[in-house]
Design a protein around this motif. Structure first.
Motif, PDB file in Angstrom:
ATOM      1  N   THR A  65      28.040  28.420  64.740  1.00 21.93           N
ATOM      2  CA  THR A  65      26.673  27.908  64.642  1.00 21.93           C
ATOM      3  C   THR A  65      26.370  27.456  63.220  1.00 21.93           C
ATOM      4  O   THR A  65      27.026  27.881  62.256  1.00 21.93           O
ATOM      5  N   ASN A 100      22.738  18.665  69.967  1.00 21.98           N
ATOM      6  CA  ASN A 100      22.338  20.010  70.381  1.00 21.98           C
ATOM      7  C   ASN A 100      21.082  19.991  71.250  1.00 21.98           C
ATOM      8  O   ASN A 100      20.797  20.957  71.947  1.00 21.98           O
ATOM      9  N   TRP A 101      20.326  18.883  71.186  1.00 22.64           N
ATOM     10  CA  TRP A 101      19.085  18.780  71.960  1.00 22.64           C
ATOM     11  C   TRP A 101      19.042  17.562  72.873  1.00 22.64           C
ATOM     12  O   TRP A 101      18.289  17.557  73.839  1.00 22.64           O
ATOM     13  N   THR A 109      20.851  14.340  75.231  1.00 22.37           N
ATOM     14  CA  THR A 109      22.007  13.840  75.969  1.00 22.37           C
ATOM     15  C   THR A 109      22.486  12.545  75.325  1.00 22.37           C
ATOM     16  O   THR A 109      21.796  11.953  74.477  1.00 22.37           O
ATOM     17  N   ALA A 156      14.000  16.651  68.248  1.00 25.20           N
ATOM     18  CA  ALA A 156      15.461  16.714  68.217  1.00 25.20           C
ATOM     19  C   ALA A 156      16.022  16.139  66.918  1.00 25.20           C
ATOM     20  O   ALA A 156      16.902  16.739  66.292  1.00 25.20           O
ATOM     21  N   ASP A 191      21.088  26.793  66.280  1.00 21.48           N
ATOM     22  CA  ASP A 191      20.343  27.909  66.843  1.00 21.48           C
ATOM     23  C   ASP A 191      19.163  27.360  67.645  1.00 21.48           C
ATOM     24  O   ASP A 191      18.344  26.595  67.139  1.00 21.48           O
ATOM     25  N   GLY A 192      19.094  27.722  68.915  1.00 15.70           N
ATOM     26  CA  GLY A 192      18.019  27.242  69.764  1.00 15.70           C
ATOM     27  C   GLY A 192      18.292  25.907  70.422  1.00 15.70           C
ATOM     28  O   GLY A 192      17.405  25.351  71.086  1.00 15.70           O
ATOM     29  N   GLY A 193      19.507  25.367  70.271  1.00 15.93           N
ATOM     30  CA  GLY A 193      19.838  24.096  70.894  1.00 15.93           C
ATOM     31  C   GLY A 193      19.902  24.205  72.411  1.00 15.93           C
ATOM     32  O   GLY A 193      20.267  25.252  72.957  1.00 15.93           O
ATOM     33  N   ALA A 194      19.540  23.122  73.097  1.00 13.87           N
ATOM     34  CA  ALA A 194      19.515  23.127  74.562  1.00 13.87           C
ATOM     35  C   ALA A 194      20.744  22.489  75.181  1.00 13.87           C
ATOM     36  O   ALA A 194      20.956  22.594  76.384  1.00 13.87           O
ATOM     37  N   GLN A 195      21.569  21.824  74.371  1.00 17.26           N
ATOM     38  CA  GLN A 195      22.758  21.124  74.851  1.00 17.26           C
ATOM     39  C   GLN A 195      23.983  21.637  74.095  1.00 17.26           C
ATOM     40  O   GLN A 195      23.874  22.104  72.957  1.00 17.26           O
TER      41      GLN A 195
END
Length: 431
Positions: free
Chosen positions: A183, A216-217, A219, A237, A310-314
């Motif tokens: 990370t 990380n956020w 697509t 993002a 940290d906290g990424g959705a992808q």
């Protein structure tokens, strides 16, 4: 042309023959003048080469081909800093090389628009595509309505896949490949514990750094929508992507407290790493081939892929960029011989030579999965499977703005919000 390379026939199985022994024994091709543009002789080609790390292998392969086929090939390697200015001067004078290195799409688009690049779509459809992964062909395809205004087609072929990541010197960074941080936060903490001031990224590579961080956020389609001006830069993002630079700055781990900029900035960053002055750098996979040329005795380093936020959705993904390859000048007197040479140069045997002797990630998936890939490329190679596949890229103005704003952020002269507003303004000027 709306063409999806993934609908073409799958790559056919081909045997791979190592060419290192043959190549090493071949005499070097002469550098200098003598291509068909100056002589009118279709049996004399000039290849204008951008790569430092692949120069020796390319020159040796050209000499091998010359000896086998009776076509004289001159490899002219002005170096990465001088390559684009020389190519521009050649275009302005109307004396373009017969073959020249592909570069990033933003910088090469003007040459394609001016008709200095042969559309290779028909040749690839006729079977040549078997030498490349479908992803490489897709990344090389200009679709209808692309944001660089290039006519639909495929103007480059590549013997290399290029991903981005981090090169790590374990002796200076304080961690090994086995316990490398995954990370951004853990990466920064490790560098702080190692003494700080030991990470570098060239200003010219900050567009790729923030594109990687934004994955990380976002697509791939959402990133492309930003490049096309359909989605704003001023969103959380992209703010999170630039925050990585802020966090590096605030932690005091950026070498000399600034980004190295100007012409030739990344070669300087790479030199600092391979002479073991810097613990970690953000770089593209071809940096490993540069390192082999710069300091071949230094091999105790490794690569890691794009870091998770940290906290990424992808899941984090490397930008997808075709690596070194070739463009054929269709106006050349030697265009047919140039095409034959480039087909030979991208065949599995020669891709293997580039992989083993120049230390690159090949474009042929079978070779990429083989033991021809050097150990230092492991982290970069891992990024190929999830590589970003983009239908758009930065416009020139946006790329320039990202570089400038990244430098200002690291110097404490701009906030992330101010940087994004300026990048959005650059986007608005070109959308």
């Amino acid at each position: 042309m709306n063409r999806n390379p993934f609908t073409t026939n799958p790559l056919r199985r081909r045997s791979v023959l190592a060419a290192a022994g043959t190549m090493a024994a071949a005499p070097l091709a002469l550098a200098g003048c003598g291509g068909s543009e100056e002589t009118g002789d279709p049996n004399k080609l000039t290849f204008l080469n951008q790569s430092r790390g692949q120069e020796a292998v390319l020159t040796a392969l050209a000499a091998q081909y010359s000896e086998e086929q009776g076509v004289e090939i001159t490899v002219d390697s002005p170096g990465p800093a001088d390559y684009l200015p020389k190519l521009q001067a050649n275009a302005q004078s109307g004396k373009m090389p017969d073959v020249y290195s592909s570069f990033n799409a933003t910088d090469m688009a003007s040459f394609y628009r001016a008709g200095w690049a042969k559309d290779l779509t028909e040749e690839l459809d006729a079977g040549w595509s078997a030498d490349f992964s479908p992803a490489i062909i897709e990344m090389s395809t200009f679709e209808e309505g692309n944001n660089l205004d290039v006519a639909p087609g495929i103007y480059t072929v590549h013997w290399e896949t290029q991903t981005y990541g981090f090169l790590i010197n374990p002796a200076l960074a304080g961690f090994t490949a086995a316990d490398a941080p995954a990370t951004t936060g853990a990466f920064i903490d490790a560098l702080v514990n190692a003494g700080g001031g030991n990470f570098a990224v060239a200003a010219s590579l900050t567009p790729q750094l923030v594109q990687a961080a934004a994955s990380n956020w976002l697509t791939d389609d959402q990133i492309a929508a930003t490049f096309n001006g359909e989605d704003p830069w001023e969103q959380d993002a992209w703010a999170g992507a630039f925050q990585f630079l802020v966090d590096l700055k605030d932690a005091g781990v950026i070498a000399n407290g600034a980004l190295l900029g100007g012409q030739g900035d990344n070669p300087e960053v790479e030199t600092a790493f391979f002479t073991q002055s810097t613990a970690a750098i953000f770089d593209a996979s071809p940096g490993v081939s540069v390192g082999f040329k710069t300091n071949p005795e230094f091999e105790d380093y490794f690569s890691i892929g794009i870091l998770a936020a940290d906290g990424g959705a992808q899941p984090p993904r490397s930008p997808g960029v075709p690596g070194k390859g070739a463009v054929i000048n269709p106006k050349s007197a030697a265009a047919d011989n140039a095409l034959a040479f480039v087909k030979w140069l991208t065949a599995p045997e020669q891709q293997t030579a580039f992989a083993t002797d120049a230390r690159i990630l090949p474009a042929n998936p079978e070779i990429l999965a083989s033991d021809a890939v050097p150990a230092q490329l492991t982290g970069f190679a891992a990024g190929v499977e999830t590589i970003q596949l983009m239908s758009a890229t930065f416009t020139t103005d946006v790329k320039t703005a990202i570089v400038a704003e990244s430098e200002r952020i690291v110097l404490g002269e701009s906030t992330v919000d101010e940087a994004l507003a300026n990048i959005q303004a650059a986007q608005d000027r070109t959308s």
